[in-house]
Design an enzyme around this catalytic site. Structure first.
Site, PDB file in Angstrom:
ATOM      1  N   LYS A  31     -94.972  26.651  58.714  1.00  0.00           N
ATOM      2  CA  LYS A  31     -93.863  25.673  58.933  1.00  0.00           C
ATOM      3  C   LYS A  31     -92.939  25.964  57.605  1.00  0.00           C
ATOM      4  O   LYS A  31     -92.292  25.017  57.191  1.00  0.00           O
ATOM      5  CB  LYS A  31     -94.229  24.635  59.130  1.00  0.00           C
ATOM      6  CG  LYS A  31     -95.083  24.205  60.504  1.00  0.00           C
ATOM      7  CD  LYS A  31     -94.617  24.834  61.620  1.00  0.00           C
ATOM      8  CE  LYS A  31     -95.322  24.503  62.943  1.00  0.00           C
ATOM      9  NZ  LYS A  31     -94.474  25.112  64.296  1.00  0.00           N
ATOM     10  N   ALA A  69     -89.228  24.395  52.792  1.00  0.00           N
ATOM     11  CA  ALA A  69     -88.011  24.320  53.846  1.00  0.00           C
ATOM     12  C   ALA A  69     -87.558  22.925  54.131  1.00  0.00           C
ATOM     13  O   ALA A  69     -86.653  22.783  54.832  1.00  0.00           O
ATOM     14  CB  ALA A  69     -88.287  24.669  55.277  1.00  0.00           C
ATOM     15  N   LEU A  71     -86.994  19.095  54.718  1.00  0.00           N
ATOM     16  CA  LEU A  71     -87.664  17.841  56.053  1.00  0.00           C
ATOM     17  C   LEU A  71     -88.322  18.666  56.985  1.00  0.00           C
ATOM     18  O   LEU A  71     -87.703  19.460  57.570  1.00  0.00           O
ATOM     19  CB  LEU A  71     -86.523  16.941  56.096  1.00  0.00           C
ATOM     20  CG  LEU A  71     -86.728  16.056  57.187  1.00  0.00           C
ATOM     21  CD1 LEU A  71     -87.801  14.856  56.837  1.00  0.00           C
ATOM     22  CD2 LEU A  71     -85.566  15.321  57.909  1.00  0.00           C
ATOM     23  N   GLY A 118     -84.914  19.143  51.525  1.00  0.00           N
ATOM     24  CA  GLY A 118     -85.870  18.148  50.720  1.00  0.00           C
ATOM     25  C   GLY A 118     -86.957  19.302  49.732  1.00  0.00           C
ATOM     26  O   GLY A 118     -87.629  18.506  48.822  1.00  0.00           O
ATOM     27  N   GLU A 121     -85.472  18.994  46.606  1.00  0.00           N
ATOM     28  CA  GLU A 121     -85.536  17.764  45.935  1.00  0.00           C
ATOM     29  C   GLU A 121     -86.889  17.497  45.347  1.00  0.00           C
ATOM     30  O   GLU A 121     -87.008  16.889  44.368  1.00  0.00           O
ATOM     31  CB  GLU A 121     -85.290  16.307  47.096  1.00  0.00           C
ATOM     32  CG  GLU A 121     -84.002  16.362  47.725  1.00  0.00           C
ATOM     33  CD  GLU A 121     -83.733  15.301  48.692  1.00  0.00           C
ATOM     34  OE1 GLU A 121     -84.717  15.494  49.768  1.00  0.00           O
ATOM     35  OE2 GLU A 121     -82.665  14.663  48.527  1.00  0.00           O
ATOM     36  N   GLU A 141     -78.284  20.101  54.481  1.00  0.00           N
ATOM     37  CA  GLU A 141     -78.212  18.977  55.079  1.00  0.00           C
ATOM     38  C   GLU A 141     -76.796  18.634  55.896  1.00  0.00           C
ATOM     39  O   GLU A 141     -76.656  18.439  56.898  1.00  0.00           O
ATOM     40  CB  GLU A 141     -78.366  17.541  54.381  1.00  0.00           C
ATOM     41  CG  GLU A 141     -79.682  17.519  54.054  1.00  0.00           C
ATOM     42  CD  GLU A 141     -80.156  18.119  52.705  1.00  0.00           C
ATOM     43  OE1 GLU A 141     -79.418  19.059  52.272  1.00  0.00           O
ATOM     44  OE2 GLU A 141     -81.066  17.711  51.896  1.00  0.00           O
ATOM     45  N   ARG A 144     -76.686  20.434  59.009  1.00  0.00           N
ATOM     46  CA  ARG A 144     -77.646  19.920  60.259  1.00  0.00           C
ATOM     47  C   ARG A 144     -77.274  18.666  60.670  1.00  0.00           C
ATOM     48  O   ARG A 144     -77.960  17.984  61.583  1.00  0.00           O
ATOM     49  CB  ARG A 144     -78.904  19.695  59.467  1.00  0.00           C
ATOM     50  CG  ARG A 144     -79.719  21.049  58.805  1.00  0.00           C
ATOM     51  CD  ARG A 144     -80.465  22.004  59.822  1.00  0.00           C
ATOM     52  NE  ARG A 144     -81.285  23.100  59.281  1.00  0.00           N
ATOM     53  CZ  ARG A 144     -80.974  24.285  59.422  1.00  0.00           C
ATOM     54  NH1 ARG A 144     -80.126  24.369  60.663  1.00  0.00           N
ATOM     55  NH2 ARG A 144     -81.589  25.314  58.883  1.00  0.00           N
TER      56      ARG A 144
HETATM   57  C1  1HE Z   1     -89.718  24.105  60.083  1.00  0.00           C
HETATM   58  C2  1HE Z   1     -88.701  24.135  59.071  1.00  0.00           C
HETATM   59  C3  1HE Z   1     -88.327  22.705  58.783  1.00  0.00           C
HETATM   60  C4  1HE Z   1     -89.159  26.202  59.181  1.00  0.00           C
HETATM   61  N1  1HE Z   1     -88.708  21.844  59.564  1.00  0.00           N
HETATM   62  N2  1HE Z   1     -90.258  23.363  60.775  1.00  0.00           N
HETATM   63  N3  1HE Z   1     -84.363  22.341  55.997  1.00  0.00           N
HETATM   64  C5  1HE Z   1     -83.595  23.166  56.394  1.00  0.00           C
HETATM   65  O1  1HE Z   1     -82.454  23.205  57.169  1.00  0.00           O
HETATM   66  C6  1HE Z   1     -84.228  24.674  56.552  1.00  0.00           C
HETATM   67  C7  1HE Z   1     -84.963  24.974  57.729  1.00  0.00           C
HETATM   68  N4  1HE Z   1     -85.502  26.063  57.529  1.00  0.00           N
HETATM   69  C8  1HE Z   1     -84.944  27.475  57.856  1.00  0.00           C
HETATM   70  O2  1HE Z   1     -83.755  27.630  57.502  1.00  0.00           O
HETATM   71  C9  1HE Z   1     -85.808  28.562  57.796  1.00  0.00           C
HETATM   72  O3  1HE Z   1     -87.023  28.197  58.693  1.00  0.00           O
HETATM   73  C10 1HE Z   1     -86.349  29.262  56.482  1.00  0.00           C
HETATM   74  C11 1HE Z   1     -85.110  29.945  55.645  1.00  0.00           C
HETATM   75  C12 1HE Z   1     -87.038  28.150  55.455  1.00  0.00           C
HETATM   76  C13 1HE Z   1     -87.486  30.227  56.778  1.00  0.00           C
HETATM   77  O4  1HE Z   1     -86.860  31.207  57.555  1.00  0.00           O
HETATM   78  P1  1HE Z   1     -87.884  32.400  58.486  1.00  0.00           P
HETATM   79  O5  1HE Z   1     -87.144  33.101  59.328  1.00  0.00           O
HETATM   80  O6  1HE Z   1     -88.875  32.633  57.530  1.00  0.00           O
HETATM   81  O7  1HE Z   1     -88.898  31.128  59.309  1.00  0.00           O
HETATM   82  P2  1HE Z   1     -88.410  30.467  60.692  1.00  0.00           P
HETATM   83  O8  1HE Z   1     -88.726  31.377  61.706  1.00  0.00           O
HETATM   84  O9  1HE Z   1     -87.013  29.774  60.583  1.00  0.00           O
HETATM   85  O10 1HE Z   1     -89.327  29.230  60.876  1.00  0.00           O
HETATM   86  C14 1HE Z   1     -90.786  29.387  60.896  1.00  0.00           C
HETATM   87  C15 1HE Z   1     -91.521  28.409  61.522  1.00  0.00           C
HETATM   88  O11 1HE Z   1     -91.461  27.407  60.469  1.00  0.00           O
HETATM   89  C16 1HE Z   1     -90.985  27.755  62.562  1.00  0.00           C
HETATM   90  O12 1HE Z   1     -91.928  27.153  63.507  1.00  0.00           O
HETATM   91  P3  1HE Z   1     -92.500  27.889  64.760  1.00  0.00           P
HETATM   92  O13 1HE Z   1     -93.485  26.781  65.212  1.00  0.00           O
HETATM   93  O14 1HE Z   1     -91.254  28.163  65.874  1.00  0.00           O
HETATM   94  O15 1HE Z   1     -93.133  29.256  64.397  1.00  0.00           O
HETATM   95  C17 1HE Z   1     -89.886  26.623  62.322  1.00  0.00           C
HETATM   96  O16 1HE Z   1     -89.883  25.856  63.289  1.00  0.00           O
HETATM   97  C18 1HE Z   1     -90.759  26.293  61.013  1.00  0.00           C
HETATM   98  N5  1HE Z   1     -89.938  25.677  60.055  1.00  0.00           N
HETATM   99  N6  1HE Z   1     -88.407  25.097  58.522  1.00  0.00           N
HETATM  100  C19 1HE Z   1     -89.712  22.114  60.447  1.00  0.00           C
HETATM  101  N7  1HE Z   1     -87.575  22.477  57.782  1.00  0.00           N
HETATM  102  C20 1HE Z   1     -85.549  13.364  53.161  1.00  0.00           C
HETATM  103  S1  1HE Z   1     -84.134  13.962  53.856  1.00  0.00           S
HETATM  104  C21 1HE Z   1     -84.253  15.624  53.213  1.00  0.00           C
HETATM  105  C22 1HE Z   1     -83.281  16.638  54.466  1.00  0.00           C
HETATM  106  C23 1HE Z   1     -83.451  17.842  54.467  1.00  0.00           C
HETATM  107  O17 1HE Z   1     -84.502  18.391  53.638  1.00  0.00           O
HETATM  108  S2  1HE Z   1     -82.592  18.953  55.481  1.00  0.00           S
HETATM  109  C24 1HE Z   1     -83.067  20.357  55.190  1.00  0.00           C
HETATM  110  C25 1HE Z   1     -83.925  20.855  56.348  1.00  0.00           C
END
Ligand code: 1HE
Length: 267
Positions: A31, A69, A71, A118, A121, A141, A144
């Site tokens: 994840k 990645a 939250l 996060g 963070e 963020e 999203r």
């Molecule tokens: C996740 C998450 C996640 C991956 N929550 N499951 N954060 C973001 O907006 C970043 C979101 N993630 C990404 O942009 C990409 O996943 C990555 C660049 C980090 C990695 O890409 P990649 O191509 O290696 O992986 P993927 O195919 O996107 O993800 C692989 C798996 O990880 C997949 O799960 P699967 O069950 O479908 O295999 C994804 O769903 C899972 N995964 N990132 C949950 N973030 C207190 S407030 C804080 C606010 C924030 O942090 S907002 C920013 C959120």
């Protein structure tokens, strides 16, 4: 307090070395080490107890290609939380990251791949950040439909300044490489493994006196929250305690005897 030997962690792996160096590894690579409730609770337990359990320096590492990645968006989506529920979640994040930043044990983050949302963070609560060639930083963020809830408004702004932080969260701008170092997102950019470099740094700082490290990794952050006048007062009180500690006498003696290493420029 829980006994460290019986501590059970869900999404973190802990390795303790004899010299007091701990390696704390985010262990949800499938994840991308997204921060779910269980991981945050693990971080709180671990960083609340680390000083009392004898940790002298901690490497915060990650399994897989990405540091973190942010939250867990899927958990957040599925739980369909109320505003009050998510505010309480954020307060647990703050608890975890404050325990890291103010806990008195040096935390050195070994970064790679995505350090986003996060995840940034979390990295910002460490005292030292080491990036490698794969590391990139972003605050997605804005795209999203979210807002920062784990301290980015304070810590990321503190590292890079408010205008750059606002730009990152508003436009999704990605920083990497030397540019990221230049603006202050990490202190080191290494060619090889950020983990190996961070471990070397951790071993080095673990050789400092624990009380000195405690002051560096707690008092400085507290002082940032004070007026300059109060901070200077607090600084003298902390220096009064730290600079007269009995354990420092041997180091001062070695300097006076000319047996201690001198400070020289890099070669
Ligand atoms: C996740 C998450 C996640 C991956 N929550 N499951 N954060 C973001 O907006 C970043 C979101 N993630 C990404 O942009 C990409 O996943 C990555 C660049 C980090 C990695 O890409 P990649 O191509 O290696 O992986 P993927 O195919 O996107 O993800 C692989 C798996 O990880 C997949 O799960 P699967 O069950 O479908 O295999 C994804 O769903 C899972 N995964 N990132 C949950 N973030 C207190 S407030 C804080 C606010 C924030 O942090 S907002 C920013 C959120």
């Amino acid at each position: 307090m829980t006994d460290i030997d019986t501590l059970t962690l869900t999404n973190l792996r802990l390795e303790r070395h004899e010299d007091g160096v701990w390696i704390v590894t985010l262990a949800r690579p499938a994840k991308r080490n997204a921060l779910d409730v269980a991981t945050i609770e693990d971080l709180i337990v671990l960083f609340s107890g680390a000083a009392d359990w004898g940790a002298r320096a901690i490497v915060l590492a990650a399994e897989g290609d990405h540091f973190c990645a942010g939250l867990d968006l899927v958990e957040h989506h599925r739980q369909d939380r109320s505003a009050a529920e998510f505010m309480r979640i954020c307060l647990r994040w703050h608890e975890a990251f404050n325990k890291m930043e103010y806990g008195g044990v040096p935390v050195i983050a070994a970064l790679k791949g995505a350090v986003v949302g996060g995840g940034l963070e979390l990295a910002s609560a460490a005292h030292v950040r080491v990036a490698d060639g794969s590391t990139y930083f972003a605050l997605p963020e804005g795209q999203r439909g979210l807002f920062a809830g784990g301290g980015a408004t304070i810590r990321v702004s503190g590292l890079i300044g408010k205008a750059r932080m606002v730009d990152m969260i508003l436009t999704g701008r990605v920083y990497q490489g030397q540019e990221a170092i230049g603006i202050g997102l990490a202190q080191y950019l290494v060619e090889g493994s950020s983990f190996d470099f961070a471990l070397d740094l951790a071993r080095k700082v673990a050789a400092n006196l624990p009380l000195t490290n405690f002051a560096i990794c707690s008092a400085i952050s507290h002082m940032q929250n004070m007026s300059a006048l109060d901070a200077a007062y607090a600084e003298s009180a902390v220096a009064g305690i730290v600079n007269t500690q009995p354990d420092a006498r041997a180091r001062l003696e070695a300097f006076a005897n000319r047996t201690a290493a001198r400070v020289r420029p890099n070669e």
